[in-house]
Motif scaffolding. Sequence first.
Motif, short mmCIF file in Angstrom:
data_model
loop_
_atom_site.label_atom_id
_atom_site.label_comp_id
_atom_site.label_asym_id
_atom_site.label_seq_id
_atom_site.Cartn_x
_atom_site.Cartn_y
_atom_site.Cartn_z
N ALA A 167 0.76 -0.82 0.01
CA ALA A 167 0.46 -0.63 -0.08
C ALA A 167 0.54 1.35 -0.02
O ALA A 167 1.50 1.20 1.08
N ALA A 196 -4.62 1.21 2.30
CA ALA A 196 -3.85 0.42 3.30
C ALA A 196 -5.22 -0.50 4.30
O ALA A 196 -4.70 -1.52 3.52
N GLU A 197 -6.30 -0.42 4.31
CA GLU A 197 -6.68 -0.99 4.87
C GLU A 197 -8.12 -2.66 3.71
O GLU A 197 -8.06 -3.34 3.92
N LYS A 200 -5.39 -4.65 2.59
CA LYS A 200 -4.55 -5.32 3.90
C LYS A 200 -5.53 -6.40 4.01
O LYS A 200 -5.37 -7.91 3.86
N TYR A 210 2.05 -8.50 2.45
CA TYR A 210 1.36 -7.28 2.44
C TYR A 210 2.59 -6.19 3.44
O TYR A 210 3.26 -6.69 3.70
N ASP A 212 2.03 -1.96 4.45
CA ASP A 212 1.54 -0.61 4.44
C ASP A 212 3.03 0.06 4.32
O ASP A 212 3.40 0.06 5.48
#
Length: 245
Positions: A167, A196-197, A200, A210, A212
């Motif tokens: 992300a 980002a969320e 994820k 993954y 961030d």
Amino acid sequence: VLAPAENGAKNKTRPLIVKGRLCCYNDLISRMVVCTERRIYMKVLCFGDSNTFGYKPDGSGRFGRRERWPGRLQALLGDGYRVAEEGACGRTILFREEGNPDICGLDCIRGALERNRPADLLIVMLGTNDCKTEYGASPLELAAGLERLAERAAGILGAPEKVLLIAPAPLGASVEESVWGYAFDRDSIRKSLALAEEYKKIAARGNYRYLDASRVIRASAADCVHLDQEAHGALAKAVAELING
């Protein structure tokens, strides 16, 4: 296959049959060496936009290979890896630009993987350009596009674990007042913060790796979009740590 003669005889060979074929013994050894060399390192492909390309926040050009994060990643990982890069300014996840086939990630991920085969790990960092006001896409739409891209890549590579989704760092709070103010607005910032969320969730669903990036870097204050040298180094360090596990 013809093998060297025993007992030190010079310029003589003895016949060997391997898989029913006759060929030069030296050629066989050469092929074995090449195969061995191909297996002594892991190939990593970094696929992204201008922040993978290495665009400088002050607009003065491109960071050198040793300055931008793929090159720094190579230095950190060492000789056991080969890090290739496919970064293009303006690249998006979903959106196309007439006359520029390298812009849409969904369209060009296959070609990038074919040019860099065999890749053992694909690192994707995209989404910032998709937040531009002209596209009007929601974070959910962008995430759905990235999921399609990841699925396509995993199908080519043969395993979801070979895909790492990053992300990107969110847009800076003052992007509207920066040189990129014509392209991004307040809503663009909100969308970039939401990626980002959503990424994820994609990683968890698809069993992708993954990261961030906002946990380790932020967009430069110079233009609120691109990474400075320090950020390139920090991102490379975080990725190297994840790979080395």
